[in-house]
Design a protein around this motif. Structure first.
Motif, PDB file in Angstrom:
ATOM      1  N   TRP A  95      -9.493  -5.783   8.508  1.00 20.10           N
ATOM      2  CA  TRP A  95      -9.308  -4.334   8.481  1.00 20.10           C
ATOM      3  C   TRP A  95     -10.280  -3.648   9.435  1.00 20.10           C
ATOM      4  CZ3 TRP A  95      -5.793  -1.019   6.571  1.00 20.10           C
ATOM      5  CH2 TRP A  95      -6.145   0.318   6.396  1.00 20.10           C
ATOM      6  N   ARG A  96     -11.487  -4.165   9.529  1.00 23.59           N
ATOM      7  CA  ARG A  96     -12.504  -3.548  10.388  1.00 23.59           C
ATOM      8  C   ARG A  96     -12.183  -3.716  11.870  1.00 23.59           C
ATOM      9  NH1 ARG A  96     -15.735  -6.362   6.673  1.00 23.59           N
ATOM     10  NH2 ARG A  96     -16.276  -7.894   8.282  1.00 23.59           N
ATOM     11  N   LEU A  97     -11.331  -4.678  12.188  1.00 26.43           N
ATOM     12  CA  LEU A  97     -10.945  -4.900  13.577  1.00 26.43           C
ATOM     13  C   LEU A  97      -9.861  -3.936  14.040  1.00 26.43           C
ATOM     14  CD1 LEU A  97     -10.720  -8.816  13.543  1.00 26.43           C
ATOM     15  CD2 LEU A  97     -12.699  -7.384  14.135  1.00 26.43           C
ATOM     16  N   ALA A  98      -9.221  -3.274  13.101  1.00 27.34           N
ATOM     17  CA  ALA A  98      -8.101  -2.392  13.429  1.00 27.34           C
ATOM     18  C   ALA A  98      -8.582  -0.993  13.790  1.00 27.34           C
ATOM     19  CB  ALA A  98      -7.129  -2.321  12.254  1.00 27.34           C
ATOM     20  N   THR A  99      -7.909  -0.370  14.744  1.00 23.54           N
ATOM     21  CA  THR A  99      -8.175   1.025  15.060  1.00 23.54           C
ATOM     22  C   THR A  99      -7.616   1.900  13.940  1.00 23.54           C
ATOM     23  OG1 THR A  99      -6.075   1.346  16.227  1.00 23.54           O
ATOM     24  CG2 THR A  99      -7.939   0.491  17.517  1.00 23.54           C
ATOM     25  N   SER A 100      -7.947   3.172  13.954  1.00 26.32           N
ATOM     26  CA  SER A 100      -7.433   4.075  12.919  1.00 26.32           C
ATOM     27  C   SER A 100      -5.912   4.144  12.964  1.00 26.32           C
ATOM     28  CB  SER A 100      -8.038   5.475  13.087  1.00 26.32           C
ATOM     29  OG  SER A 100      -7.758   5.995  14.374  1.00 26.32           O
ATOM     30  N   GLU A 101      -5.350   4.094  14.171  1.00 26.17           N
ATOM     31  CA  GLU A 101      -3.890   4.126  14.304  1.00 26.17           C
ATOM     32  C   GLU A 101      -3.278   2.848  13.728  1.00 26.17           C
ATOM     33  OE1 GLU A 101      -5.999   4.764  16.750  1.00 26.17           O
ATOM     34  OE2 GLU A 101      -5.666   6.910  17.131  1.00 26.17           O
ATOM     35  N   GLN A 102      -3.916   1.715  13.996  1.00 29.84           N
ATOM     36  CA  GLN A 102      -3.417   0.452  13.451  1.00 29.84           C
ATOM     37  C   GLN A 102      -3.549   0.408  11.930  1.00 29.84           C
ATOM     38  OE1 GLN A 102      -5.904  -2.135  15.861  1.00 29.84           O
ATOM     39  NE2 GLN A 102      -4.129  -2.863  17.032  1.00 29.84           N
ATOM     40  N   GLN A 103      -4.638   0.940  11.401  1.00 32.00           N
ATOM     41  CA  GLN A 103      -4.813   0.989   9.957  1.00 32.00           C
ATOM     42  C   GLN A 103      -3.731   1.838   9.305  1.00 32.00           C
ATOM     43  OE1 GLN A 103      -8.822   2.391   9.434  1.00 32.00           O
ATOM     44  NE2 GLN A 103      -9.746   0.394   9.864  1.00 32.00           N
ATOM     45  N   GLU A 104      -3.408   2.944   9.953  1.00 31.68           N
ATOM     46  CA  GLU A 104      -2.344   3.808   9.424  1.00 31.68           C
ATOM     47  C   GLU A 104      -1.006   3.084   9.439  1.00 31.68           C
ATOM     48  OE1 GLU A 104      -0.346   8.216  10.331  1.00 31.68           O
ATOM     49  OE2 GLU A 104      -2.166   7.566  11.382  1.00 31.68           O
ATOM     50  N   ALA A 105      -0.735   2.370  10.530  1.00 37.57           N
ATOM     51  CA  ALA A 105       0.529   1.635  10.633  1.00 37.57           C
ATOM     52  C   ALA A 105       0.592   0.506   9.610  1.00 37.57           C
ATOM     53  CB  ALA A 105       0.693   1.080  12.047  1.00 37.57           C
ATOM     54  N   LEU A 106      -0.521  -0.205   9.424  1.00 37.21           N
ATOM     55  CA  LEU A 106      -0.566  -1.274   8.429  1.00 37.21           C
ATOM     56  C   LEU A 106      -0.301  -0.735   7.032  1.00 37.21           C
ATOM     57  CD1 LEU A 106      -3.659  -3.339   9.658  1.00 37.21           C
ATOM     58  CD2 LEU A 106      -1.311  -4.194   9.471  1.00 37.21           C
ATOM     59  N   THR A 107      -0.926   0.386   6.711  1.00 35.41           N
ATOM     60  CA  THR A 107      -0.751   0.981   5.387  1.00 35.41           C
ATOM     61  C   THR A 107       0.697   1.373   5.152  1.00 35.41           C
ATOM     62  OG1 THR A 107      -3.026   1.811   5.394  1.00 35.41           O
ATOM     63  CG2 THR A 107      -1.494   2.845   3.856  1.00 35.41           C
ATOM     64  N   LEU A 108       1.318   1.968   6.145  1.00 30.53           N
ATOM     65  CA  LEU A 108       2.713   2.381   6.017  1.00 30.53           C
ATOM     66  C   LEU A 108       3.628   1.182   5.805  1.00 30.53           C
ATOM     67  CD1 LEU A 108       4.943   4.509   6.164  1.00 30.53           C
ATOM     68  CD2 LEU A 108       4.927   4.243   8.660  1.00 30.53           C
ATOM     69  N   GLU A 109       3.430   0.133   6.603  1.00 28.04           N
ATOM     70  CA  GLU A 109       4.303  -1.040   6.492  1.00 28.04           C
ATOM     71  C   GLU A 109       4.072  -1.785   5.179  1.00 28.04           C
ATOM     72  OE1 GLU A 109       6.727  -1.520   8.343  1.00 28.04           O
ATOM     73  OE2 GLU A 109       6.263  -0.342  10.122  1.00 28.04           O
ATOM     74  N   PHE A 110       2.808  -1.895   4.756  1.00 26.34           N
ATOM     75  CA  PHE A 110       2.516  -2.596   3.501  1.00 26.34           C
ATOM     76  C   PHE A 110       3.065  -1.810   2.317  1.00 26.34           C
ATOM     77  CE2 PHE A 110      -0.809  -4.314   0.388  1.00 26.34           C
ATOM     78  CZ  PHE A 110      -0.102  -5.487   0.187  1.00 26.34           C
ATOM     79  N   LYS A 111       2.945  -0.490   2.374  1.00 23.54           N
ATOM     80  CA  LYS A 111       3.509   0.345   1.315  1.00 23.54           C
ATOM     81  C   LYS A 111       5.019   0.151   1.242  1.00 23.54           C
ATOM     82  CE  LYS A 111       4.018   4.782   1.996  1.00 23.54           C
ATOM     83  NZ  LYS A 111       3.710   6.228   2.140  1.00 23.54           N
ATOM     84  N   THR A 112       5.674   0.135   2.382  1.00 22.52           N
ATOM     85  CA  THR A 112       7.123  -0.065   2.408  1.00 22.52           C
ATOM     86  C   THR A 112       7.496  -1.408   1.807  1.00 22.52           C
ATOM     87  OG1 THR A 112       7.317   1.303   4.398  1.00 22.52           O
ATOM     88  CG2 THR A 112       9.163  -0.166   3.896  1.00 22.52           C
ATOM     89  N   LEU A 113       6.726  -2.442   2.135  1.00 20.30           N
ATOM     90  CA  LEU A 113       6.969  -3.775   1.590  1.00 20.30           C
ATOM     91  C   LEU A 113       6.843  -3.781   0.075  1.00 20.30           C
ATOM     92  CD1 LEU A 113       7.386  -6.852   2.031  1.00 20.30           C
ATOM     93  CD2 LEU A 113       4.904  -7.029   2.250  1.00 20.30           C
ATOM     94  N   LEU A 114       5.774  -3.180  -0.442  1.00 20.40           N
ATOM     95  CA  LEU A 114       5.561  -3.174  -1.889  1.00 20.40           C
ATOM     96  C   LEU A 114       6.608  -2.334  -2.606  1.00 20.40           C
ATOM     97  CD1 LEU A 114       1.666  -2.869  -2.054  1.00 20.40           C
ATOM     98  CD2 LEU A 114       3.062  -4.901  -2.403  1.00 20.40           C
ATOM     99  N   VAL A 115       6.958  -1.185  -2.043  1.00 24.61           N
ATOM    100  CA  VAL A 115       7.956  -0.325  -2.675  1.00 24.61           C
ATOM    101  C   VAL A 115       9.302  -1.033  -2.727  1.00 24.61           C
ATOM    102  CG1 VAL A 115       9.294   1.796  -2.384  1.00 24.61           C
ATOM    103  CG2 VAL A 115       6.812   1.852  -2.156  1.00 24.61           C
TER     104      VAL A 115
END
Length: 224
Positions: A95-115
């Motif tokens: 997570w620390r290696l990701a930029t803020s934009e990448q963190q936002e994209a990861l969160t969106l995709e992971f949320k979609t996966l879980l939902v």
């Protein structure tokens, strides 16, 4: 095999998804304003009866209607879960290696996966009885674990624990443990492998591809 990269072994998938469905039913959120002022265990107890009533009364949800199930997930689950923290735990040190934009994209995709996982499993509820354990909440507590048991006809009692944090918007769930197994950390190994192979962008792409394929499957179901 590639489609299963974000879950666990195929032979165990149906069992785990069903267990996560039970966790979902217990953790569905009341309206956002209510969650701000209610203790975590009281919140979970109060909404369980409401949501179970909705499921029992709605034949379409029981039959797995994608649109109705998705609406229930969107309106009830999202306000209660801290998807940013869930994603950070799942991605771990990367997570620390990701930029803020990448963190936002990861969160969106992971949320979609879980939902989508929750949506697929939600119609599996069949009159399980949920019992919450007494919670001793210190006045200054900012993190708690709400414990519960689920009784299923013809099956062993199942333990479900909810790790929750106090935020300015109320108590939020950031992990669910089914019989001691963490929902979020289940993904760590696969995520780490994707980062090793293709970096943060490779993980984002893999999640996006997985979610897009899931969306296509949903569309096919809706057309039938």
């Amino acid at each position: 095999m590639q489609l299963m990269a974000f879950t666990i072994r195929r032979s165990n998938m149906q069992e785990i998804v069903f267990k996560f469905a039970l966790a979902l039913i217990s953790a569905l959120a009341a309206p956002f304003s209510l969650a701000q002022d209610v203790a975590p265990d009281v919140l979970l107890k109060a909404v369980t009866s409401e949501v179970i009533a909705i499921i029992r009364q709605d034949k379409d949800i029981q039959a797995g209607d994608p649109a109705k199930v998705a609406d229930l997930v969107e309106t009830r689950i999202l306000p209660l879960f801290d998807f940013t923290r869930m994603t950070r735990i799942a991605v771990a040190r990367n997570w620390r290696l990701a930029t803020s934009e990448q963190q936002e994209a990861l969160t969106l995709e992971f949320k979609t996966l879980l939902v989508r996982t929750y949506s697929t499993a939600l119609s599996g509820y069949r009159d399980q009885v949920i019992e919450y354990k007494p919670l001793r909440l210190a006045p200054d507590a900012t993190e708690v674990t709400v414990k519960s048991d689920v009784q299923q006809a013809g099956a062993e009692r199942l333990t479900i624990d909810y790790d929750m944090e106090k935020t300015p918007a109320g108590w939020k769930v950031y992990d669910i443990k089914i019989a001691g197994v963490s929902l979020v950390t289940t993904y760590r190994g696969t995520f780490a492998g994707k980062v090793r192979d293709g970096g943060i962008d490779g993980l984002i792409k893999s999640l996006s591809d997985r979610n897009r394929q899931g969306g296509l499957k949903t569309a096919v179901i809706q057309q039938q």
